[in-house]
Design a protein around this motif. Structure first.
Motif, short mmCIF file in Angstrom:
data_model
loop_
_atom_site.label_atom_id
_atom_site.label_comp_id
_atom_site.label_asym_id
_atom_site.label_seq_id
_atom_site.Cartn_x
_atom_site.Cartn_y
_atom_site.Cartn_z
N LEU A 81 56.73 -8.15 39.43
CA LEU A 81 55.86 -7.06 38.98
C LEU A 81 56.49 -5.68 39.07
O LEU A 81 55.97 -4.73 38.48
CB LEU A 81 54.57 -7.07 39.81
N HIS A 84 49.25 -3.99 37.36
CA HIS A 84 50.71 -4.05 37.57
C HIS A 84 51.44 -4.40 36.28
O HIS A 84 52.48 -3.81 35.95
CB HIS A 84 51.04 -5.08 38.65
N ALA A 131 57.64 -8.37 34.61
CA ALA A 131 56.50 -7.75 33.94
C ALA A 131 56.91 -6.92 32.73
O ALA A 131 56.11 -6.69 31.83
CB ALA A 131 55.72 -6.87 34.92
#
Length: 392
Positions: free
Chosen positions: A174, A218, A228
């Protein structure tokens, strides 16, 4: 094809299946894991599987369960076939797996089917490549901070290791902004604990929605240098819970690899071979299938008890020893620490790089190894403790 007696069906559940479930297949139960180590449940389970093969032969063993068709695999070649022919006609999305994983990842690839599964699988394979994120650098940062703590206390415990490992995992998945978001992974662990009970525990939808809302925040940042940042929020939201789940298993494998003096990625391979973090592989047939001249009906559940295939001394001379030379291309088709075939873990290489990097960062600073062959069939990672080297 043999059908187990009612007594042996009872033994299959009492000595193999239920003890595995009791330890927690989604979230490890600490007290049960400790008890399992003391009473050597995995050794008993492997011995039971050996007796089944001696008594009934190598073909799949059908268990006597009213209203269900269940087959226990006993031969490595049958394991290879089952995994190679997934997801059709042997689906990964079994009834039990859906009931468990829907608690925290209802849109995960493992319980998806058809075109939806293909699309989600492609996302996993594209994103979960270790060359897309500097995994080694992130792990090295966290390992350095962990070693400072270890030098101060004089020892490394599972709890201190897990805190550092989760910080690395959140950064990899993340981004750095999520590094200290312990609440996110705590929520996930609660949901996973419920998932251990599958359909026997009510789903906590409110908690799952809070978890997903926090996760979406996130992912929306799409932080460069993290997984991510490699896909859209909607693509990743349903898959990330399983990635974090897998990092927990990877941390367990890394801690156990330390205990046997493992090194690099081969050390992680061997840790998962010796103590599989996915001890049971399930498949469910989508149509009637023929096995050694016998037809098994649609919706037959096939069970692969992985520790048996990894620790059978009759087949593997190194069953209870550290044997890193087997990897990455083992000659035995029953060695499936990351599953196999089209359903093989898409994050395998990422896990190996992360675990191997942490292992190599720590091992020279700790007094290891502490275990020698024959290695125990059960290894309680919660109780592992390592002291610092005198010259460190």
């Amino acid at each position: 094809m043999a059908v187990a007696s009612r007594l042996d069906t009872g033994k299959a559940f009492a000595r193999v299946i239920l003890p595995t479930l009791a330890k927690g297949v989604v979230q490890r139960r600490r007290p049960v894991t400790a008890l399992a180590g003391k009473v050597r449940v995995d050794a008993a389970a492997v011995a039971t599987m050996k007796r089944f093969r001696e008594r009934y032969g190598p073909e799949p063993l059908r268990l006597r369960v009213t209203g269900r068709s269940i087959a226990l695999l006993l031969d490595p070649l049958d394991v290879a076939r089952l995994l190679a022919e997934s997801p059709e006609p042997f689906a990964l999305a079994t009834t039990e797996k859906k009931a468990a994983l829907e608690h925290f990842q209802p849109h995960g690839v493992l319980i998806s089917t058809g075109a939806e599964r293909e699309r989600r699988r492609a996302v996993n394979e594209d994103v979960l490549r270790p060359d897309k994120v500097d995994v080694r650098a992130i792990v090295a940062d966290e390992a350095d901070l962990l070693l400072r703590h270890v030098r101060g206390t004089g020892r490394l415990t599972w709890d201190s290791f897990a805190q550092a490992w989760w910080r690395a995992a959140r950064r990899i998945v993340l981004g750095s902004f999520a590094r200290e978001d312990v609440e996110l992974t705590d929520m996930l662990q609660t949901l996973r604990g419920n998932a251990n009970w599958a359909y026997l525990h009510p789903r906590r939808e409110a908690l799952r929605q809070r978890f997903e809302s926090r996760l979406r925040e996130h992912l929306a940042r799409g932080e460069p240098g993290s997984l991510a940042g490699l896909g859209s929020v909607d693509e990743l939201l349903g898959q990330v819970p399983h990635w974090l789940f897998a990092f927990d298993a990877a941390g367990i494998a890394t801690m156990r690899a330390l205990a046997i003096g493992g090194a690099g990625e081969a050390g992680i391979w061997e840790s998962v071979r010796l103590w599989p973090t996915t001890p049971v592989i399930l498949r469910e047939s989508t149509e009637p299938t023929r096995w050694h001249g016998t037809w098994l009906p649609e919706r037959t559940t096939f069970i692969v008890f992985v520790p048996y295939f990894h620790r059978d001394p009759d087949r593997l001379p190194y069953a209870d020893a550290y044997a890193p030379e087997n990897w990455p291309a083992p000659s035995d088709p029953g060695l499936v620490p990351f599953s196999g075939g089209p359903g093989i873990c898409p994050g395998r290489d990422l896990v190996l790089v992360a675990g191997g990097a942490m292992l190599d960062a720590l091992r020279d600073h700790l007094a290891v190894p502490t275990l020698r062959a024959p290695l125990p069939a059960t290894l309680n990672h919660f109780e592992l403790t390592f002291v610092t080297r005198r010259d460190d």
